[in-house]
Design an enzyme around this catalytic site. Structure first.
Site, mmCIF file in Angstrom:
data_model
loop_
_atom_site.group_PDB
_atom_site.id
_atom_site.type_symbol
_atom_site.label_atom_id
_atom_site.label_comp_id
_atom_site.label_asym_id
_atom_site.label_seq_id
_atom_site.Cartn_x
_atom_site.Cartn_y
_atom_site.Cartn_z
ATOM 1 N N GLN A 142 43.758 37.515 41.210
ATOM 2 C CA GLN A 142 43.271 38.769 40.663
ATOM 3 C C GLN A 142 41.879 39.045 41.233
ATOM 4 O O GLN A 142 40.947 38.305 40.920
ATOM 5 C CB GLN A 142 43.204 38.550 39.154
ATOM 6 N N SER A 145 36.658 41.047 39.191
ATOM 7 C CA SER A 145 35.217 40.939 38.945
ATOM 8 C C SER A 145 34.424 40.931 40.236
ATOM 9 O O SER A 145 34.916 40.487 41.272
ATOM 10 C CB SER A 145 34.900 39.655 38.188
ATOM 11 N N GLU A 264 46.926 39.930 30.160
ATOM 12 C CA GLU A 264 46.014 38.793 30.085
ATOM 13 C C GLU A 264 45.727 38.435 28.643
ATOM 14 O O GLU A 264 45.756 37.294 28.244
ATOM 15 C CB GLU A 264 44.691 39.114 30.790
#
Lengths: 426, 375
Positions: A142, A145, A264
């Site tokens: 993923q 961030s 998530e």
């Protein structure tokens, strides 16, 4: 149990009987025997980690080839077309057997990115990756961030621009991602990129699937305070991505990201088993009190009781949520409670144990089961941050469960380009 | 949701509606000032309309045979409404003591009137001198001796902190004979029984000192059985109290969030400030855990699993902490208005503190939990 469920359970058992051993009875704990590691983050050297990933892939492939790799997935893409209830049933049955841990594949890739591709991917991407992921061939990470986009994920700055104009059919990605678990093992990554800096921050983001072996993708391990490397930094420099690897609409990436993040939330806080949970059982903790001669220490007894009560309450909270899920009620924002408590309880437990051990956790005496706890102690600060900081979790609970108003000062309307940033000019 | 889940929600709705009309804050305050400290008409309606006192009593004794799961739901709502009622003493403490005695004759005699709401009963264990865990039968000094004439017994001694002790028709007493502690029944009108109401921190739960001077009593169950009996009673009582506490804590959370949404300072609702918002989230976390622990303990009881005593003791500890925290922070969220007599926040604070300490100090409750874990 309805007939089809009973047949399914019988098939699952036949498969597992043929392919795996039943799990051993939890061994009676004996001080000084067995593995004394209490690591939350893997402390495996690279070659051991590689071996575990191979075992995970192999087991996922075996599952898939026998119809248990993607139980609730649609048959068009290689799933079995059964219900999420069958998923839960299989998980429950498989937990009775000794099988390789497939977390590297399942937590991010199969648990979060798979459902996102299914919901938002274009046909070529669905055909190319979904069955490969659930067969264990493709691991996904993923790429969300960034150094300047933590809690405020929507302020991300990695750019994606159309190569050779909109008709070129390709995008070029530039930027830096961080805190990427399993990037070193991944074949693809789901990247959120800024595609329109003139739009308000949530409205100028687009999601892409990036080939992690493409030129310009560089994965660097990030050493964390425990000393190990669980996360990575991922640098994207002129990485070319075909437009058919775009997920969702151009500038519609925030909605796509929400699909990922919703999946998530369902997985955090429910991390029930494993080495750490075992070490924190009442038997093990009271055993440690015996060894440290603190069983008659009133303060220690009270701390132990308070800790065990809270851990039990969290377990009961999760058990009730799991039962609601089995009855078809989707997990809501209240699941942030589980995440908050998990971090809090583990943190308290680590400090409690440190007080029992005293000097034996600040310097290694070589004694079994003492200094080993330092691994958990040093991991605890991360638990209050990863998967959504404590502060963000509390905002979610207060705003979405209790209906309290949002912070009024947050700017969601101005063009992203005009928003102030860390370290930027005033 | 399963059918039984829907039935539970129906029960919750019915009790909540009933309490909304029969036990609003005005009625709670009226009961606090009344001599009996509860409204007999409401008690009567609870029995006739909702059949609550007999809800979890066996059908053989006039009850409806539901489990602790259903009782838990009722008690959450009673705790939320601060209902002033002898329900806890009668339907939980006394009824459970009778059931735990396995004395069929005593159950057949005393439970049907309890189930029908015709008898108010209580259980007297703690004594004023007791330290630590006042509900530990080993500390009981009240003496039971054979009556000089007839087959019965007489009790001498003093009990304190007896819930609804001044209004109960039937007083069940843990007293000590030569064989150890045991359960006895004393009629309200018995000669030699004197009840003196105590001034209580929490006026919604009455307590009395009961003095026994050669008061005639009936032995229930066997001599020396009191220790074992009390540990079973306390398992159920802990869950029942935990349910009340969880319900009260949930109500404090609702009060806090409602106020934080509507109270404006600095030109915005105070609930938009993270300092207040996070306080409310902290209360929510404790309330969710409290509810989960009380409900799950009740479920484990009904499933008859050996984990139940551990879960019961844990639920009480968890809910004590949650309620005290919610009641305290609720006043803080409200600011000055929360400290006034007119505002109900202090009623919850008082109930939270009295419930936290009802079955002993936190240390005693922690030891009860560790003891049930074998630590």
């Amino acid at each position: 149990m309805p007939d089809d469920t009973r047949d399914f359970a019988r098939q699952a058992r036949e498969f597992l009987d043929a392919q795996a051993r039943p799990a051993a009875e939890p061994a009676q704990f004996r001080w000084g025997q067995g593995d004394d590691s209490v690591a939350y983050f893997s402390a495996d050297p690279p070659e051991v980690a590689e071996r575990k990933v191979r075992a995970a892939r192999d087991w996922q492939r075996t599952r898939y080839e026998n119809g248990f790799g993607w139980i609730s997935g649609p048959p068009d893409y290689g799933g079995r077309g059964l219900s999420p209830l069958h998923d839960l049933l299989y998980d429950a049955i498989e937990s009775e057997y000794e099988v390789p841990d497939t977390g590297t594949l399942s937590v991010v890739g199969l648990g979060m990115i798979g459902p996102t591709i299914l919901a938002h991917g274009q046909p070529t991407v669905k055909d190319r990756y979904l069955s490969a992921m659930y067969r264990g061939d493709v691991i996904a990470c993923q790429l969300f961030s960034e150094p300047d986009a933590g809690s405020d994920l929507a302020s991300l700055q990695t750019r994606a621009v159309p190569a050779g104009g909109a008709a070129g059919g390709e995008w070029v990605l530039d930027g830096q991602k961080v805190w990427t678990s399993v990037a070193q093992h991944s074949q693809i990554g789901m990247a959120l990129c800024r595609t329109d800096p003139e739009a308000p921050k949530h409205k100028g983001i687009t999601a892409f699937l990036v080939d992690m072996s493409a030129p310009g993708v560089e994965v660097r391990p990030l050493r964390q305070m425990t000393g190990g490397c669980e996360f990575n930094e991922v640098f994207l420099t002129g990485v070319r991505v075909r437009d058919d690897h775009r997920l969702g609409e151009v500038n519609g990436g925030w909605r796509v990201a929400l699909t990922t993040l919703m999946n998530e939330r369902a997985t955090v806080g429910s991390e029930g088993g494993g080495q750490v949970a075992e070490a924190l059982s009442p038997e093990r903790l009271s055993g440690l009190m015996g060894v440290t001669q603190t069983l008659d220490d009133r303060a220690a007894r009270r701390d132990l009781s308070a800790l065990l009560v809270d851990m039990m309450a969290a377990r009961h909270f999760n058990a009730r949520a799991a039962r609601r899920m089995q009855a078809g009620v989707a997990p809501g924002p209240e699941m942030s409670v589980a995440k908050l408590m998990y971090a809090q309880n583990l943190t308290r437990a680590a400090h409690f144990v440190s007080y029992l051990l005293g000097p034996r956790i600040i310097a290694d005496t070589g004694e079994w089961g003492t200094y080993a706890w330092s691994e958990l102690l040093l991991a605890t600060p991360a638990l209050r941050i990863l998967g959504g900081t404590e502060e963000i979790m509390k905002n979610i609970l207060a705003e979405r469960v209790l209906g309290l108003p949002k912070e009024p000062g947050i700017d969601t309307r101005s063009p992203f380009r005009e928003l102030p940033r860390s370290g930027g000019a005033a | 949701m399963s059918d039984s889940q829907e039935e539970l929600e129906d029960l919750r709705e019915a009790v909540r509606d009933f309490l909304a009309s029969k036990s609003p804050e005005s009625a709670v305050r009226a009961a606090m000032d009344a001599e009996r400290r509860y409204d007999p008409a409401v008690w009567d309606q609870m029995a006739r309309q909702l059949r609550l006192p007999g809800l979890a009593l066996p059908g053989d004794y006039g009850g409806d045979g539901f489990g602790l799961t259903e009782l838990e739901v009722v008690l959450e709502e009673m705790g939320a409404a601060l209902l002033c009622s002898p329900f806890f003493a009668t339907a939980v403490l006394a009824a459970q003591a009778l059931l735990a005695s396995s004395d069929k004759a005593a159950c057949a005699r005393y439970l049907p009137p309890i189930a029908a709401g015709q008898s108010v009963a209580t259980l007297a264990v703690a004594e004023s001198g007791a330290v630590g865990d006042p509900w530990d039968p080993a500390l009981v000094t009240t003496r039971a001796s054979r009556a000089k004439a007839g087959e019965g017994w007489v009790l001498s001694g003093q009990k304190s902190f007896v819930i609804d002790g001044a209004v109960a028709d039937l007083v069940l007493v843990i007293a000590r004979s030569a064989a150890g502690p045991a359960l006895f029944a004393v009629d309200r009108a018995a000669p030699g029984l004197r009840a003196t109401p105590m001034t209580t921190l929490d006026a919604t739960r009455t307590m009395a000192v009961l003095t026994f001077e050669q008061a005639p009593a009936v032995l229930i169950g066997a001599e020396g059985q009191g220790g074992e009996l009390m540990s079973r009673v306390l398992d159920v009582a802990c869950v029942a109290l935990a349910a009340e506490q969880a319900g009260g804590a949930r109500r404090c959370l609702q009060m806090s969030t409602a106020y934080a949404r509507t109270r404006f300072q600095f030109g915005r609702p105070i609930g938009s400030f993270q300092a207040v918002k996070h306080k409310c989230a902290d209360i929510l976390v404790r309330v969710e855990l409290a509810e989960a622990s009380a409900r799950e303990a009740a479920r484990l009881a009904d499933e008859g699993t050996p984990e139940f005593p551990v879960a019961a003791a844990a639920a009480h500890v968890c809910c004590s902490q949650a309620y005290m925290f919610a009641a305290t922070e609720n006043i803080q969220v409200h600011g000055g208005i929360g400290f006034t007599w007119e505002h109900p926040a202090h009623l919850y604070f008082r109930r939270a503190k009295s419930s936290e300490l009802l079955f002993g100090s936190p240390a005693a409750c922690h030891e009860r939990f560790l003891g049930r874990l074998g630590i």
